[in-house]
Design an enzyme around this catalytic site. Sequence first.
Site, short mmCIF file in Angstrom:
data_model
loop_
_atom_site.label_atom_id
_atom_site.label_comp_id
_atom_site.label_asym_id
_atom_site.label_seq_id
_atom_site.Cartn_x
_atom_site.Cartn_y
_atom_site.Cartn_z
N MET A 18 -37.66 12.84 -1.10
CA MET A 18 -38.93 13.56 -1.29
C MET A 18 -39.65 13.13 -2.57
O MET A 18 -40.28 13.92 -3.26
CB MET A 18 -38.69 15.08 -1.30
CG MET A 18 -38.32 15.66 0.06
SD MET A 18 -39.72 15.64 1.21
CE MET A 18 -39.24 14.34 2.32
N GLY A 19 -39.55 11.82 -2.89
CA GLY A 19 -40.38 11.27 -3.97
C GLY A 19 -41.82 11.29 -3.48
O GLY A 19 -42.12 11.83 -2.40
N ARG A 41 -31.97 14.37 -2.14
CA ARG A 41 -30.65 14.47 -2.80
C ARG A 41 -30.57 15.75 -3.62
O ARG A 41 -29.66 16.54 -3.48
CB ARG A 41 -30.42 13.23 -3.67
CG ARG A 41 -29.16 13.28 -4.46
CD ARG A 41 -28.95 12.01 -5.24
NE ARG A 41 -30.03 11.76 -6.20
CZ ARG A 41 -30.05 10.75 -7.05
NH1 ARG A 41 -29.06 9.88 -7.04
NH2 ARG A 41 -31.05 10.58 -7.89
N SER A 42 -31.57 15.94 -4.49
CA SER A 42 -31.60 17.18 -5.26
C SER A 42 -32.53 18.13 -4.53
O SER A 42 -33.73 17.83 -4.37
CB SER A 42 -32.09 16.91 -6.68
OG SER A 42 -33.19 16.04 -6.64
N SER A 136 -47.36 0.07 3.52
CA SER A 136 -48.27 -0.29 2.42
C SER A 136 -49.40 0.72 2.29
O SER A 136 -49.83 1.32 3.27
CB SER A 136 -48.88 -1.68 2.67
OG SER A 136 -49.81 -1.95 1.66
N LYS A 190 -43.92 -7.32 4.86
CA LYS A 190 -44.37 -6.44 3.78
C LYS A 190 -44.21 -7.16 2.43
O LYS A 190 -45.07 -7.06 1.55
CB LYS A 190 -43.59 -5.12 3.78
CG LYS A 190 -43.83 -4.23 2.55
CD LYS A 190 -45.24 -3.76 2.49
CE LYS A 190 -45.71 -2.90 1.35
NZ LYS A 190 -44.93 -2.56 0.23
N HIS A 193 -46.95 -9.65 2.20
CA HIS A 193 -48.17 -8.87 1.94
C HIS A 193 -48.30 -8.60 0.43
O HIS A 193 -49.35 -8.80 -0.17
CB HIS A 193 -48.10 -7.55 2.72
CG HIS A 193 -49.05 -6.49 2.25
ND1 HIS A 193 -48.84 -5.77 1.09
CD2 HIS A 193 -50.21 -6.03 2.75
CE1 HIS A 193 -49.83 -4.93 0.90
NE2 HIS A 193 -50.68 -5.05 1.91
N ASN A 194 -47.20 -8.16 -0.17
CA ASN A 194 -47.25 -7.87 -1.61
C ASN A 194 -47.47 -9.14 -2.42
O ASN A 194 -48.18 -9.12 -3.43
CB ASN A 194 -45.96 -7.19 -2.06
CG ASN A 194 -45.90 -5.74 -1.65
OD1 ASN A 194 -46.56 -5.33 -0.69
ND2 ASN A 194 -45.13 -4.94 -2.34
N GLU A 197 -50.98 -9.93 -2.27
CA GLU A 197 -51.65 -8.95 -3.15
C GLU A 197 -51.65 -9.46 -4.61
O GLU A 197 -52.68 -9.36 -5.30
CB GLU A 197 -50.90 -7.63 -3.01
CG GLU A 197 -51.41 -6.46 -3.79
CD GLU A 197 -50.48 -5.25 -3.57
OE1 GLU A 197 -50.19 -4.90 -2.40
OE2 GLU A 197 -50.04 -4.66 -4.57
#
Length: 484
Positions: A18-19, A41-42, A136, A190, A193-194, A197
């Site tokens: 849940m970042g 996790r937490s 992305s 991906k 892609h970066n 970028e």
Amino acid sequence: MALPIPAPASADIGVTGMGVMGSNLARNLARNGYKVAIHNRSSAKTEEVYTEHGSEGEFIPSENMEDFVGSLSRPRVAIIMVKAGAPTDAVIEELASRMEEGDIIVDCGNSLFTDTRRREAALKERGLHFVGTGVSGGEEGALWGPSIMPGGSPQSYDRLGPMFEKISAHVDGEPCCTYIGADGAGHFVKMVHNGIEYADMQVIGEAYDLLRRSLGLSPAEIADIFAEWNKGELDSYLMEVSVEVLRQVDAKTDKPLVDVIVDAAAQKGTGAWTVQTALDLGVPVTGIGEATFARGLSSSPAQRAAAQGFAGEAQEWNVEDREAFIEDVRKALYASKLVAYSQGFNEIQAAAEAYGWDINLGALARIWRGGCIIRAQFLNEITRAYDADAKLPLLIGDSYFYERIVDALPSWRRVVSQATLHGVPVPVFSSSLSYYDGVRSERLPAALIQGQRDFFGAHTYQRTDAEGAFHTMWAEDGRAEVQW
Ligand SMILES: NC(=O)c1ccc[n+]([C@@H]2O[C@H](COP(=O)([O-])OP(=O)(O)OC[C@H]3O[C@@H](n4cnc5c(N)ncnc54)[C@H](OP(=O)(O)O)[C@@H]3O)[C@@H](O)[C@H]2O)c1
């Protein structure tokens, strides 16, 4: 507030991690009508997301992995959105040990594609699908519609595709999500892609630096020029962002913010991975490489300090025709950017061949039109080019792009030579022009290199007029040539 007891096995999909990315992806799924299991996790973070956003859709929060897996309907789909590397391996194991044959684990983090290939093979042995997925668009994209690049098995896409396509960005009614190819293909594209970028950001930076050092323009004046450029063929999100950054005034000093920001560009690794992988595949991605090294140079304080005061400009820079010079810089930027994209697509083609991926490059360009950082007008033309010829060996050889390169060429040469004469670094502008000149050359000095290699290492060479490998007996009088 304590988390509610989860309803058994009813979630359409779950997200663990849940970042900022994971919570936003979970909220996007819920907003689009899916029942989403959430876990971290937490558990305080899970609780926070549920408390703050629980009303946005249907969530099933869990305090532990047991409950999280238990809350997923079968076949289970669990997305992992945690730090790449060892944390991802740890979470995969926690999930896999609780899952059953046919269940799907999706890694939406920025994992290295070789890790994804290893994980996919190991989980396949255990009857599980593992889908390495490139996402992305940063946190805003995750919440409102990212560009999504899933790899893994085609069967897993049957289950995942409808959900991912629904929550992805849409351009002209089309989702910015498509099945990319087996195992690590999604994470591979991906990564490239970066890398692209990086090059795209660097060429904009080089144009800015040139306009500033040659014409003495202020950041705000350059922002106005970029805003004009953004109305034409350079129309892109990164150009738009650059305008905003250059217009920003620092509240503390009243100076342009760009003059207050330390000029040391950071990197998280995907640019370096793109270059390392290109080296392994033998594909010249000079634009991405130079852009990555330019960040490295900017972040080398000891070397930069040692070089302060070094001799510089060879000539005073008095631009006679300002408008013409600005137009030259615009065209040099466009041509250099095209080369970087062309090289990036070549890297994807080479990997597809090496790893047996059937990647549709036209579809790939289509899903990069929205949601992601390199979204740009001209991706439509890239799609058209690869739809017309799926095996196009050189993007800049497509007639539409080639015409533009030819049109830009005199400007590009003027800008690179002027920058060189006046001591302004243009690593991507100049290396892209060299690539163009290299790839179009009928003969390259590589023939001499082959001769050198044969001389000191008997590495052999091929002849232009006969099949086979040859070696010259360099040490012998008369230096006879033998077929090897
Ligand atoms: N940020 C972006 O713009 C962006 C864009 C595309 C992709 N990504 C990728 O998306 C992923 C998530 O990025 P993020 O910025 O949201 O978060 P992040 O800071 O990379 O990771 C934070 C999350 O990872 C969890 N975590 C870390 N170590 C763990 C472990 N050993 N076991 C279990 N969980 C662990 C944390 O849990 P705790 O709360 O318990 O510490 C937290 O939920 C990364 O792979 C990132 O590279 C990010």
